[in-house]
Design a protein around this motif. Sequence first.
Motif, PDB file in Angstrom:
ATOM      1  N   MET A 411     -26.547   3.541  60.945  1.00 29.26           N
ATOM      2  CA  MET A 411     -27.011   2.764  62.161  1.00 29.26           C
ATOM      3  C   MET A 411     -25.848   2.979  63.391  1.00 29.26           C
ATOM      4  N   LYS A 412     -24.611   2.883  62.996  1.00 34.20           N
ATOM      5  CA  LYS A 412     -23.777   3.040  64.035  1.00 34.20           C
ATOM      6  C   LYS A 412     -23.817   4.488  64.683  1.00 34.20           C
ATOM      7  N   ALA A 413     -23.997   5.429  63.781  1.00 32.97           N
ATOM      8  CA  ALA A 413     -23.983   6.801  64.247  1.00 32.97           C
ATOM      9  C   ALA A 413     -25.185   7.093  65.091  1.00 32.97           C
ATOM     10  N   TYR A 414     -26.447   6.541  64.419  1.00 34.49           N
ATOM     11  CA  TYR A 414     -27.739   6.671  65.577  1.00 34.49           C
ATOM     12  C   TYR A 414     -27.458   6.077  66.914  1.00 34.49           C
ATOM     13  N   MET A 415     -26.818   4.916  66.909  1.00 32.09           N
ATOM     14  CA  MET A 415     -26.715   4.277  68.373  1.00 32.09           C
ATOM     15  C   MET A 415     -25.958   5.102  69.218  1.00 32.09           C
ATOM     16  N   ARG A 416     -24.839   5.925  68.664  1.00 30.37           N
ATOM     17  CA  ARG A 416     -24.100   6.786  69.524  1.00 30.37           C
ATOM     18  C   ARG A 416     -24.623   8.123  69.577  1.00 30.37           C
ATOM     19  N   SER A 417     -25.925   8.406  69.160  1.00 29.26           N
ATOM     20  CA  SER A 417     -26.523   9.886  69.136  1.00 29.26           C
ATOM     21  C   SER A 417     -26.946  10.003  70.607  1.00 29.26           C
ATOM     22  N   SER A 418     -27.311  11.347  70.775  1.00 34.76           N
ATOM     23  CA  SER A 418     -27.884  11.747  72.169  1.00 34.76           C
ATOM     24  C   SER A 418     -29.334  11.324  71.949  1.00 34.76           C
ATOM     25  N   SER A 419     -30.160  11.389  73.324  1.00 35.93           N
ATOM     26  CA  SER A 419     -31.621  11.205  73.117  1.00 35.93           C
ATOM     27  C   SER A 419     -32.233  12.375  72.431  1.00 35.93           C
ATOM     28  N   LEU A 420     -31.813  13.636  72.571  1.00 31.76           N
ATOM     29  CA  LEU A 420     -32.298  14.588  71.808  1.00 31.76           C
ATOM     30  C   LEU A 420     -32.220  14.278  70.225  1.00 31.76           C
ATOM     31  N   ARG A 421     -30.993  13.959  69.917  1.00 32.34           N
ATOM     32  CA  ARG A 421     -30.834  13.752  68.486  1.00 32.34           C
ATOM     33  C   ARG A 421     -31.704  12.563  67.983  1.00 32.34           C
ATOM     34  N   LYS A 422     -31.668  11.478  68.638  1.00 30.88           N
ATOM     35  CA  LYS A 422     -32.665  10.424  68.286  1.00 30.88           C
ATOM     36  C   LYS A 422     -33.992  10.853  68.315  1.00 30.88           C
ATOM     37  N   ALA A 424     -35.366  13.811  67.408  1.00 26.18           N
ATOM     38  CA  ALA A 424     -35.207  14.710  66.214  1.00 26.18           C
ATOM     39  C   ALA A 424     -35.244  13.712  65.020  1.00 26.18           C
ATOM     40  N   LEU A 425     -34.638  12.461  64.908  1.00 25.41           N
ATOM     41  CA  LEU A 425     -34.611  11.874  63.730  1.00 25.41           C
ATOM     42  C   LEU A 425     -35.855  10.982  63.596  1.00 25.41           C
ATOM     43  N   LYS A 426     -36.585  10.890  64.775  1.00 25.28           N
ATOM     44  CA  LYS A 426     -37.773  10.019  64.741  1.00 25.28           C
ATOM     45  C   LYS A 426     -38.943  10.915  64.178  1.00 25.28           C
ATOM     46  N   ALA A 427     -38.773  12.456  64.632  1.00 32.45           N
ATOM     47  CA  ALA A 427     -39.833  13.282  63.972  1.00 32.45           C
ATOM     48  C   ALA A 427     -39.445  13.414  62.707  1.00 32.45           C
ATOM     49  N   LEU A 428     -38.171  13.716  62.127  1.00 34.34           N
ATOM     50  CA  LEU A 428     -37.937  13.690  60.645  1.00 34.34           C
ATOM     51  C   LEU A 428     -38.448  12.340  59.829  1.00 34.34           C
ATOM     52  N   SER A 429     -38.435  11.179  60.280  1.00 34.15           N
ATOM     53  CA  SER A 429     -38.707  10.085  59.649  1.00 34.15           C
ATOM     54  C   SER A 429     -40.143  10.125  59.204  1.00 34.15           C
ATOM     55  N   LYS A 430     -40.951  10.932  59.732  1.00 34.92           N
ATOM     56  CA  LYS A 430     -42.432  10.953  59.434  1.00 34.92           C
ATOM     57  C   LYS A 430     -42.532  11.946  57.992  1.00 34.92           C
ATOM     58  N   THR A 431     -41.442  12.279  57.499  1.00 38.38           N
ATOM     59  CA  THR A 431     -41.720  13.370  56.536  1.00 38.38           C
ATOM     60  C   THR A 431     -40.938  12.765  55.207  1.00 38.38           C
ATOM     61  N   LEU A 432     -40.604  11.374  55.417  1.00 35.34           N
ATOM     62  CA  LEU A 432     -39.841  10.810  54.272  1.00 35.34           C
ATOM     63  C   LEU A 432     -40.916  10.522  53.197  1.00 35.34           C
ATOM     64  N   THR A 433     -40.454  10.702  51.967  1.00 37.30           N
ATOM     65  CA  THR A 433     -41.273  10.462  50.517  1.00 37.30           C
ATOM     66  C   THR A 433     -41.374   8.992  50.358  1.00 37.30           C
ATOM     67  N   ILE A 434     -42.222   8.429  49.352  1.00 39.55           N
ATOM     68  CA  ILE A 434     -42.071   7.112  49.031  1.00 39.55           C
ATOM     69  C   ILE A 434     -41.095   6.546  48.452  1.00 39.55           C
ATOM     70  N   ASP A 435     -40.272   7.390  47.743  1.00 35.85           N
ATOM     71  CA  ASP A 435     -39.146   7.091  47.191  1.00 35.85           C
ATOM     72  C   ASP A 435     -38.069   6.630  48.157  1.00 35.85           C
ATOM     73  N   GLU A 436     -38.032   7.558  49.187  1.00 33.84           N
ATOM     74  CA  GLU A 436     -37.263   7.396  50.310  1.00 33.84           C
ATOM     75  C   GLU A 436     -37.483   6.231  51.110  1.00 33.84           C
ATOM     76  N   LEU A 437     -38.598   6.116  51.358  1.00 36.94           N
ATOM     77  CA  LEU A 437     -39.134   4.723  52.073  1.00 36.94           C
ATOM     78  C   LEU A 437     -38.776   3.577  51.246  1.00 36.94           C
ATOM     79  N   PHE A 438     -38.880   3.537  49.972  1.00 35.33           N
ATOM     80  CA  PHE A 438     -38.700   2.459  49.262  1.00 35.33           C
ATOM     81  C   PHE A 438     -37.134   1.786  49.410  1.00 35.33           C
TER      82      PHE A 438
END
Length: 484
Positions: A411-422, A424-438
């Motif tokens: 969370m600390k790393a995310y808050m310090r990330s650039s807008s582009l990285r944030k 990209a991470l938001k886009a990657l979050s849509k590919t998480l599996t059920i186990d990762e989401l758990f």
Amino acid sequence: MGTCASRPPKPNPYAPRDADDYAAPPTPLKDDVSSEKESNSVSSFFPFYSPSPAFFLKKSPAAGATPKGNSTPLRFLRRPLPPPSPAKHIRAVLRRRQSKKAATEAIPEEGEEVIELDKRFGFSKELKSKVEVGDEVGRGHFGYTCSAKYKKGEFKDQQVAVKVIPKSKMTTAIAIEDVRREVKILQALTGHNNLVKFYEAFEDTDNVYVVMELCEGGELLDRILARGGKYSEEDAKAVLVQILNVVAFCHLQGVVHRDLKPENFLYTSKDESSQLKAIDFGLSDFVRPDERLNDIVGSAYYVAPEVLHRSYGTEADVWSIGVIAYILLCGSRPFWARTESGIFRAVLKADPSFDDGPWPSLSSEAKDFVKRLLNKDPRRRMTAAQALSHPWIRSYNNVKVPLDISILKLMKAYMRSSSLRKAALKALSKTLTIDELFYLKQQFALLEPNKNGSITLENIKMALVRNATDAMKDSRIPDFLASV
């Protein structure tokens, strides 16, 4: 004329040795670790939480680079000889660790001033008036343990164990600091069911006495050997859930154990269902979330690759748990060689075998669980809390997933990330599996978000307050919040 203080150069533990280093052990269990092929398979669980690859761009100190972060004093690795049993160690060799340090101390030149070590710890000197010490029940490389009983006070008639550490063995400032830090860690880690209870510490002119809970059920190692080294999957889960719980608790408090092995877990009683307790914090240390340690400590069979590279954190404990899990499930070590340097090379380069029995008959989830713990890349290795949310483990008796310190780091790393990285991470979050989401949903719930589904700095602070011990609240929480 002064006495010569020079010493012969130490052999390089990573230097090529004879081919016998990788010879198979004289046992029907197949533990040949001569293969150095690297596995290209990647588990589907939790690939998203890896921090920046810059972690491994730092050169190893062995190559001449100076490690970053706070350095800690160099200690010597414990050197157990390779026994025929899959997990048993040779205690006599371990006890030579301290005497070997004393023998290698530099001899002062004639006329050189000898500095007297201060072996006063400030502990109470009222042991004999409060505690009646009984017979010896165990012996380790630093001292020995006796049964005892409180004679008065709030713990009157309470049966306890007293760890006796002779001051004569404290021949270096490092050894003295080890004892001081062990007591401090035991005082800080309180309130967990799978952690040996600390009562108080005493001292006199000869010894330091650490009074702890008496565990009469014997070592986990003894039970492994009694079963012939093999557990069913369900029995292995019962052991590993307790180990993972206490290690996740230690990591959240900022403590890395650094010597996890079956000998350092005791059962409270002889009953098969008795609780397992973590002991021996003599090599443990405090570590901040972004800090890397660099001293090589531990036991050869359980040491993590990054420890040998002298740059590690709490992930090293999880590797050791992976070795224990491998032994529980198949009765043999994942890395074996005839010499210590051979063991080190196997840990660094070889892959554990999952082809020999009983691995083909075990579940794919059990194999994936062990592989995820024994990932040589600490960035891809599961944390203790993530291991408790793994499908193989979480199916056992409604296991509760504890708060994971790595989530706060991310969370600390995310808050310090650039807008582009944030983005990209938001886009990657849509590919998480059920186990990762758990796992993520469990951590999100533990932070108790606001009604609008958001987490504030106050939520994080309250979560840390709820999960930190009293001794850690004044240091752990301000340190983390100041770094955000």
